[in-house]
Write a protein that holds these residues in place. Structure first.
Motif, PDB file in Angstrom:
ATOM      1  N   PRO A  43     -31.451  -5.740 -12.349  1.00  0.00           N
ATOM      2  CA  PRO A  43     -30.422  -4.711 -12.513  1.00  0.00           C
ATOM      3  C   PRO A  43     -29.132  -5.113 -11.804  1.00  0.00           C
ATOM      4  O   PRO A  43     -29.129  -5.914 -10.878  1.00  0.00           O
ATOM      5  N   ASP A  44     -28.030  -4.539 -12.293  1.00  0.00           N
ATOM      6  CA  ASP A  44     -26.751  -4.757 -11.623  1.00  0.00           C
ATOM      7  C   ASP A  44     -26.867  -4.298 -10.177  1.00  0.00           C
ATOM      8  O   ASP A  44     -27.605  -3.349  -9.879  1.00  0.00           O
ATOM      9  N   HIS A  76     -27.350   6.091  -8.236  1.00  0.00           N
ATOM     10  CA  HIS A  76     -28.786   5.994  -8.523  1.00  0.00           C
ATOM     11  C   HIS A  76     -28.951   5.122  -9.760  1.00  0.00           C
ATOM     12  O   HIS A  76     -28.189   5.262 -10.713  1.00  0.00           O
ATOM     13  N   HIS A  77     -29.960   4.256  -9.736  1.00  0.00           N
ATOM     14  CA  HIS A  77     -30.217   3.402 -10.892  1.00  0.00           C
ATOM     15  C   HIS A  77     -30.693   4.268 -12.043  1.00  0.00           C
ATOM     16  O   HIS A  77     -31.514   5.169 -11.859  1.00  0.00           O
ATOM     17  N   GLU A  78     -30.163   4.007 -13.242  1.00  0.00           N
ATOM     18  CA  GLU A  78     -30.571   4.768 -14.411  1.00  0.00           C
ATOM     19  C   GLU A  78     -32.054   4.567 -14.690  1.00  0.00           C
ATOM     20  O   GLU A  78     -32.590   3.468 -14.516  1.00  0.00           O
ATOM     21  N   ILE A  79     -32.698   5.605 -15.123  1.00  0.00           N
ATOM     22  CA  ILE A  79     -34.120   5.522 -15.469  1.00  0.00           C
ATOM     23  C   ILE A  79     -34.298   4.614 -16.673  1.00  0.00           C
ATOM     24  O   ILE A  79     -35.163   3.766 -16.702  1.00  0.00           O
ATOM     25  N   ARG A  80     -33.450   4.791 -17.668  1.00  0.00           N
ATOM     26  CA  ARG A  80     -33.457   3.935 -18.849  1.00  0.00           C
ATOM     27  C   ARG A  80     -32.140   3.183 -18.868  1.00  0.00           C
ATOM     28  O   ARG A  80     -31.084   3.775 -18.868  1.00  0.00           O
ATOM     29  N   GLY A  81     -32.213   1.880 -18.887  1.00  0.00           N
ATOM     30  CA  GLY A  81     -30.994   1.087 -18.966  1.00  0.00           C
ATOM     31  C   GLY A  81     -30.723   0.313 -17.693  1.00  0.00           C
ATOM     32  O   GLY A  81     -31.483   0.363 -16.732  1.00  0.00           O
ATOM     33  N   MET A  82     -29.628  -0.416 -17.706  1.00  0.00           N
ATOM     34  CA  MET A  82     -29.291  -1.302 -16.611  1.00  0.00           C
ATOM     35  C   MET A  82     -28.184  -0.747 -15.721  1.00  0.00           C
ATOM     36  O   MET A  82     -27.819  -1.364 -14.744  1.00  0.00           O
ATOM     37  N   TYR A 105     -19.261  16.255 -12.142  1.00  0.00           N
ATOM     38  CA  TYR A 105     -19.574  15.414 -13.294  1.00  0.00           C
ATOM     39  C   TYR A 105     -20.545  14.326 -12.876  1.00  0.00           C
ATOM     40  O   TYR A 105     -20.585  13.922 -11.719  1.00  0.00           O
ATOM     41  N   ILE A 106     -21.314  13.855 -13.854  1.00  0.00           N
ATOM     42  CA  ILE A 106     -22.171  12.694 -13.642  1.00  0.00           C
ATOM     43  C   ILE A 106     -21.541  11.558 -14.432  1.00  0.00           C
ATOM     44  O   ILE A 106     -21.292  11.682 -15.634  1.00  0.00           O
ATOM     45  N   VAL A 107     -21.241  10.470 -13.731  1.00  0.00           N
ATOM     46  CA  VAL A 107     -20.651   9.308 -14.385  1.00  0.00           C
ATOM     47  C   VAL A 107     -21.698   8.206 -14.480  1.00  0.00           C
ATOM     48  O   VAL A 107     -22.543   8.059 -13.597  1.00  0.00           O
ATOM     49  N   THR A 108     -21.642   7.452 -15.564  1.00  0.00           N
ATOM     50  CA  THR A 108     -22.489   6.290 -15.749  1.00  0.00           C
ATOM     51  C   THR A 108     -21.616   5.060 -15.577  1.00  0.00           C
ATOM     52  O   THR A 108     -20.572   4.945 -16.223  1.00  0.00           O
ATOM     53  N   ILE A 109     -22.046   4.167 -14.701  1.00  0.00           N
ATOM     54  CA  ILE A 109     -21.273   2.969 -14.388  1.00  0.00           C
ATOM     55  C   ILE A 109     -22.098   1.749 -14.786  1.00  0.00           C
ATOM     56  O   ILE A 109     -23.261   1.631 -14.415  1.00  0.00           O
ATOM     57  N   SER A 110     -21.459   0.853 -15.538  1.00  0.00           N
ATOM     58  CA  SER A 110     -22.100  -0.391 -15.947  1.00  0.00           C
ATOM     59  C   SER A 110     -21.077  -1.509 -15.835  1.00  0.00           C
ATOM     60  O   SER A 110     -19.952  -1.366 -16.314  1.00  0.00           O
ATOM     61  N   ASP A 111     -21.460  -2.585 -15.194  1.00  0.00           N
ATOM     62  CA  ASP A 111     -20.563  -3.725 -14.989  1.00  0.00           C
ATOM     63  C   ASP A 111     -19.259  -3.314 -14.312  1.00  0.00           C
ATOM     64  O   ASP A 111     -18.191  -3.808 -14.649  1.00  0.00           O
ATOM     65  N   GLY A 112     -19.336  -2.375 -13.386  1.00  0.00           N
ATOM     66  CA  GLY A 112     -18.162  -1.974 -12.622  1.00  0.00           C
ATOM     67  C   GLY A 112     -17.197  -1.079 -13.372  1.00  0.00           C
ATOM     68  O   GLY A 112     -16.068  -0.863 -12.913  1.00  0.00           O
ATOM     69  N   LYS A 113     -17.616  -0.511 -14.510  1.00  0.00           N
ATOM     70  CA  LYS A 113     -16.746   0.358 -15.298  1.00  0.00           C
ATOM     71  C   LYS A 113     -17.448   1.664 -15.609  1.00  0.00           C
ATOM     72  O   LYS A 113     -18.659   1.694 -15.838  1.00  0.00           O
ATOM     73  N   VAL A 114     -16.675   2.744 -15.661  1.00  0.00           N
ATOM     74  CA  VAL A 114     -17.221   4.037 -16.067  1.00  0.00           C
ATOM     75  C   VAL A 114     -17.362   3.991 -17.581  1.00  0.00           C
ATOM     76  O   VAL A 114     -16.372   3.859 -18.299  1.00  0.00           O
TER      77      VAL A 114
END
Length: 134
Positions: A43-44, A76-82, A105-114
């Motif tokens: 994971p990231d 927190h690490h996503e349950i499903r996904g990276m 709000y709940i934001v999802t962050i992947s590769d340093g981006k929302v």
């Protein structure tokens, strides 16, 4: 009759040989016949939520809502996904200029981006999180 027996024997042989091609990685067959296990990517690393939200505040909140007193919780690490999820809250103003109060709000962050955001609901963990100002 002989043709039927021959066809049945050929079908049984084909099924037996075909089954070997689908052996999983722990099957008691030679190595070259086993399906290789998929390599899982690590994971990231946890993102710096304060920095990400500060740099991408317009993705999290509308500019016309004039976010103030912005606070973030630990990711927190996503349950499903990276990716990672984090709770973000701020004092907001409505389009008519009236105060909306604190919105979360709940934001999802992947590769340093929302990559996604949604309003937190009652059954989310945001109510029990510890927040820090950005």
């Amino acid at each position: 009759m002989l043709r039927i027996v021959a066809r049945v024997a050929m079908l049984a042989g084909a099924l037996a040989l075909g089954g070997c091609g689908f052996a999983d990685s722990r099957a008691p067959v030679p190595e070259f016949m086993r399906i290789k296990e998929a390599e899982q990517q690590p994971p990231d690393p946890p993102p710096d939520v304060k920095r990400v939200v500060r740099e991408q505040i317009e993705v999290v909140f509308l500019n016309t809502s004039y976010p103030r007193e912005v606070q973030v919780a630990l990711p927190h690490h996503e349950i499903r996904g990276m990716g990672w999820t984090a709770c973000v809250r701020a004092q907001l103003t409505s389009a008519t200029g009236s105060a909306l109060g604190t919105q979360t709000y709940i934001v999802t962050i992947s590769d340093g981006k929302v990559v996604d955001r949604r309003r937190a609901e009652a059954d989310d963990i945001c109510g029990s999180e510890a927040y820090e100002p950005i």
